[in-house]
Design a protein around this motif. Structure first.
Motif, PDB file in Angstrom:
ATOM      1  N   ILE A  71       0.814  -1.222   0.000  1.00 41.22           N
ATOM      2  CA  ILE A  71       0.000   0.000   0.000  1.00 41.22           C
ATOM      3  C   ILE A  71       0.846   1.271   0.000  1.00 41.22           C
ATOM      4  O   ILE A  71       0.290   2.369  -0.064  1.00 41.22           O
ATOM      5  N   LEU A  72       2.162   1.147   0.061  1.00 40.56           N
ATOM      6  CA  LEU A  72       3.016   2.329   0.104  1.00 40.56           C
ATOM      7  C   LEU A  72       2.790   3.286  -1.076  1.00 40.56           C
ATOM      8  O   LEU A  72       2.752   4.503  -0.883  1.00 40.56           O
ATOM      9  N   PRO A  73       2.618   2.787  -2.309  1.00 42.28           N
ATOM     10  CA  PRO A  73       2.382   3.726  -3.410  1.00 42.28           C
ATOM     11  C   PRO A  73       1.091   4.529  -3.260  1.00 42.28           C
ATOM     12  O   PRO A  73       0.949   5.576  -3.887  1.00 42.28           O
ATOM     13  N   HIS A  74       0.168   4.041  -2.415  1.00 46.70           N
ATOM     14  CA  HIS A  74      -1.129   4.697  -2.309  1.00 46.70           C
ATOM     15  C   HIS A  74      -1.254   5.618  -1.095  1.00 46.70           C
ATOM     16  O   HIS A  74      -2.271   6.292  -0.935  1.00 46.70           O
ATOM     17  N   ILE A  75      -0.238   5.657  -0.234  1.00 46.57           N
ATOM     18  CA  ILE A  75      -0.321   6.513   0.942  1.00 46.57           C
ATOM     19  C   ILE A  75       0.682   7.665   0.876  1.00 46.57           C
ATOM     20  O   ILE A  75       0.860   8.392   1.845  1.00 46.57           O
ATOM     21  N   SER A  76       1.309   7.824  -0.293  1.00 46.24           N
ATOM     22  CA  SER A  76       2.319   8.869  -0.427  1.00 46.24           C
ATOM     23  C   SER A  76       1.716  10.223  -0.775  1.00 46.24           C
ATOM     24  O   SER A  76       2.418  11.232  -0.759  1.00 46.24           O
ATOM     25  N   TYR A  77       0.434  10.253  -1.104  1.00 43.21           N
ATOM     26  CA  TYR A  77      -0.133  11.500  -1.604  1.00 43.21           C
ATOM     27  C   TYR A  77      -1.482  11.829  -0.979  1.00 43.21           C
ATOM     28  O   TYR A  77      -1.600  12.804  -0.235  1.00 43.21           O
ATOM     29  N   ALA A  78      -2.504  11.040  -1.262  1.00 45.68           N
ATOM     30  CA  ALA A  78      -3.865  11.401  -0.865  1.00 45.68           C
ATOM     31  C   ALA A  78      -4.026  11.626   0.643  1.00 45.68           C
ATOM     32  O   ALA A  78      -4.624  12.634   1.060  1.00 45.68           O
ATOM     33  N   PRO A  79      -3.529  10.745   1.521  1.00 44.66           N
ATOM     34  CA  PRO A  79      -3.699  11.002   2.953  1.00 44.66           C
ATOM     35  C   PRO A  79      -3.010  12.291   3.413  1.00 44.66           C
ATOM     36  O   PRO A  79      -3.576  13.060   4.202  1.00 44.66           O
ATOM     37  N   LEU A  80      -1.784  12.540   2.916  1.00 49.82           N
ATOM     38  CA  LEU A  80      -1.075  13.747   3.324  1.00 49.82           C
ATOM     39  C   LEU A  80      -1.807  15.002   2.893  1.00 49.82           C
ATOM     40  O   LEU A  80      -1.893  15.980   3.650  1.00 49.82           O
ATOM     41  N   TRP A  81      -2.373  14.981   1.697  1.00 49.15           N
ATOM     42  CA  TRP A  81      -3.068  16.177   1.223  1.00 49.15           C
ATOM     43  C   TRP A  81      -4.447  16.332   1.839  1.00 49.15           C
ATOM     44  O   TRP A  81      -4.969  17.442   1.950  1.00 49.15           O
ATOM     45  N   THR A  82      -5.030  15.236   2.282  1.00 52.08           N
ATOM     46  CA  THR A  82      -6.245  15.355   3.095  1.00 52.08           C
ATOM     47  C   THR A  82      -5.923  16.087   4.390  1.00 52.08           C
ATOM     48  O   THR A  82      -6.649  16.998   4.811  1.00 52.08           O
ATOM     49  N   GLY A  83      -4.817  15.688   5.019  1.00 48.11           N
ATOM     50  CA  GLY A  83      -4.395  16.380   6.240  1.00 48.11           C
ATOM     51  C   GLY A  83      -4.073  17.835   5.983  1.00 48.11           C
ATOM     52  O   GLY A  83      -4.448  18.713   6.765  1.00 48.11           O
ATOM     53  N   TYR A  84      -3.380  18.114   4.879  1.00 48.32           N
ATOM     54  CA  TYR A  84      -3.023  19.501   4.548  1.00 48.32           C
ATOM     55  C   TYR A  84      -4.271  20.364   4.383  1.00 48.32           C
ATOM     56  O   TYR A  84      -4.343  21.488   4.903  1.00 48.32           O
ATOM     57  N   ILE A  85      -5.263  19.860   3.666  1.00 48.47           N
ATOM     58  CA  ILE A  85      -6.489  20.633   3.434  1.00 48.47           C
ATOM     59  C   ILE A  85      -7.205  20.926   4.742  1.00 48.47           C
ATOM     60  O   ILE A  85      -7.700  22.039   4.979  1.00 48.47           O
ATOM     61  N   LEU A  86      -7.259  19.941   5.621  1.00 49.45           N
ATOM     62  CA  LEU A  86      -7.885  20.165   6.934  1.00 49.45           C
ATOM     63  C   LEU A  86      -7.102  21.196   7.738  1.00 49.45           C
ATOM     64  O   LEU A  86      -7.698  22.082   8.375  1.00 49.45           O
ATOM     65  N   VAL A  87      -5.781  21.105   7.713  1.00 45.08           N
ATOM     66  CA  VAL A  87      -4.957  22.049   8.473  1.00 45.08           C
ATOM     67  C   VAL A  87      -5.122  23.462   7.935  1.00 45.08           C
ATOM     68  O   VAL A  87      -5.292  24.427   8.706  1.00 45.08           O
ATOM     69  N   MET A  88      -5.080  23.655   6.615  1.00 48.22           N
ATOM     70  CA  MET A  88      -5.186  24.994   6.048  1.00 48.22           C
ATOM     71  C   MET A  88      -6.545  25.613   6.322  1.00 48.22           C
ATOM     72  O   MET A  88      -6.645  26.807   6.638  1.00 48.22           O
ATOM     73  N   ASN A  89      -7.613  24.826   6.233  1.00 48.39           N
ATOM     74  CA  ASN A  89      -8.930  25.356   6.580  1.00 48.39           C
ATOM     75  C   ASN A  89      -9.013  25.668   8.069  1.00 48.39           C
ATOM     76  O   ASN A  89      -9.638  26.652   8.469  1.00 48.39           O
ATOM     77  N   GLY A  90      -8.352  24.843   8.887  1.00 53.04           N
ATOM     78  CA  GLY A  90      -8.305  25.122  10.320  1.00 53.04           C
ATOM     79  C   GLY A  90      -7.561  26.411  10.619  1.00 53.04           C
ATOM     80  O   GLY A  90      -7.965  27.194  11.488  1.00 53.04           O
ATOM     81  N   LEU A  91      -6.466  26.676   9.898  1.00 51.62           N
ATOM     82  CA  LEU A  91      -5.730  27.927  10.083  1.00 51.62           C
ATOM     83  C   LEU A  91      -6.571  29.130   9.667  1.00 51.62           C
ATOM     84  O   LEU A  91      -6.489  30.203  10.280  1.00 51.62           O
ATOM     85  N   CYS A  92      -7.384  28.957   8.619  1.00 52.11           N
ATOM     86  CA  CYS A  92      -8.310  30.036   8.230  1.00 52.11           C
ATOM     87  C   CYS A  92      -9.284  30.339   9.354  1.00 52.11           C
ATOM     88  O   CYS A  92      -9.545  31.509   9.674  1.00 52.11           O
ATOM     89  N   VAL A  93      -9.831  29.282   9.955  1.00 51.68           N
ATOM     90  CA  VAL A  93     -10.766  29.466  11.065  1.00 51.68           C
ATOM     91  C   VAL A  93     -10.070  30.129  12.239  1.00 51.68           C
ATOM     92  O   VAL A  93     -10.624  31.032  12.886  1.00 51.68           O
TER      93      VAL A  93
END
Length: 380
Positions: free
Chosen positions: A128-150
């Motif tokens: 599963i390594l090829p599938h966890i290198s991108y989508a999970p990290l960017w899900t976290g990034y999107i949540l963090v950036m929206n949280g920083l906006c709040v």
């Protein structure tokens, strides 16, 4: 609705069909090898730009000079606004009354867990390594950036327009698939660690990964908008550019035509236009159909949105390149004449490509979901 369908058809005909038509008229056979391969087995069809087009100081200095000249007036305004705010401290209390939301902390946790895993080579999770290198990290990034906006303004794109923000996911996938298509003519980037995937598997996981592009850039731009250095009034009085004037329309058409033909007939020289010609086509179609355009505000000399989204894409670019560095499934670059001074996998001057890409993100988002761009909110 009819006008919108017409817009889609024109964009598809120009941006997708035109390069293919040019390729039929006499492209290098290697171009067709690259376009036809799917999944993109780019190790086999790569043109070998590093050998055919070695590093050139004139090209490097030319790109660097052009980038500095374009960005200097905007960066100077940002620095001036930041120092003015620090001197007056008129907004010192503006960001003290909001808490970082729980789902923002969830994003921090996701990044903290998946970043080490994505860079690991643990045998127990190798499939599963090829599938966890991108989508999970960017899900976290999107949540963090929206949280920083709040945290800074009390609101965010995700909380203010949840349904519109959710719709950016499929739009983002289609948006980046288009750039993947254009890259088939120039092969400035190619992928490693995906050779075991079949066509359906590759398309499925790539589509999921591409869905994060517009949400990430949009939320980053909204976060920047909460800072005085990126407020709209900091960029009044700059050069006025009315893109609806006939002269500018001719210029946009020339850039679009040169870019979409150049990536086919002389890709080693025209590849920078890959990041400019789609924006030219997009804006030109909006002008011809008399639709609102996100760049209309340039005619008043206000370049705030242009600068904000350019910087937002650059910030995202730094994260993209960082997380890609030691990933199992990753992209690498082969950029003619400027491939030197690498930052992770990216040649240094390549980061300049994120600047116009950010404007394209703004244009597409504003066209499909204008509320996410026109109402970023929270600027102080």
């Amino acid at each position: 609705m009819k006008k919108r369908i017409l817009h889609y058809l024109i964009l598809a005909a120009v941006l997708l069909a035109l390069p293919a038509l040019f390729a039929c008229l006499g492209a290098d056979e290697r171009i067709w090898d690259g376009v036809k391969s799917f999944p993109p087995r780019t190790e086999k069809v790569l043109h070998g730009w590093k050998e055919e087009c070695p590093f050139s100081w004139p090209w490097f200095l030319g790109f660097a000079t052009w980038t500095v000249l374009c960005m200097f007036p905007l960066v100077r305004r940002a620095i001036r606004a930041a120092f003015a705010h620090a001197h007056t401290r008129t907004c010192a209390h503006a960001h003290d009354s909001f808490r970082f939301p729980w789902w923002g902390w969830l994003g921090v946790g996701i990044i903290a867990v998946f970043w080490p895993l994505a860079w690991s080579r643990l045998e127990c999770i190798r499939p599963i390594l090829p599938h966890i290198s991108y989508a999970p990290l960017w899900t976290g990034y999107i949540l963090v950036m929206n949280g920083l906006c709040v945290k800074r303004s009390g609101t965010s794109p995700m909380t203010r327009h949840p349904m519109a923000y959710l719709l950016t996911l499929p739009v983002s996938s289609l948006f980046w698939w288009f750039f993947e298509y254009l890259n088939r003519y120039v092969w400035n980037w190619y992928y490693r660690g995906v050779s075991h995937m079949g066509g359906a598997e590759y398309a499925f996981f790539a589509t999921i990964c591409f869905a994060s592009v517009l949400p990430a850039v949009t939320s980053t731009a909204a976060w920047l908008h909460t800072f005085p250095a990126f407020r709209d009034d900091a960029y009044d009085g700059l050069a006025k550019v009315d893109l609806r004037r006939p002269g500018w329309c001719v210029f946009l058409a020339a850039v679009a035509g040169l870019g979409l033909s150049g990536i086919v007939f002389f890709p080693q020289y025209s590849y920078p236009l890959l990041w400019i010609s789609p924006l030219s086509v997009f804006v030109l179609v909006q002008i011809l159909l008399r639709e609102p355009c996100v760049l209309d505000r340039l005619k008043t000399g206000n370049w705030s949105l242009w600068f904000r989204f350019s910087v937002a894409a650059l910030i995202c670019g730094l994260c993209w390149e960082t997380w890609n560095w030691h990933a199992v499934a990753k992209w690498v670059y082969s950029v003619p004449f400027v491939h030197r001074f690498q930052v992770w996998e990216m040649p240094l001057i390549g980061f300049a490509g994120y600047l116009p890409f950010g404007v394209e993100c703004a244009a597409v988002t504003a066209w499909v979901l204008p509320a996410l761009v026109e109402d970023e909110g929270g600027a102080s």
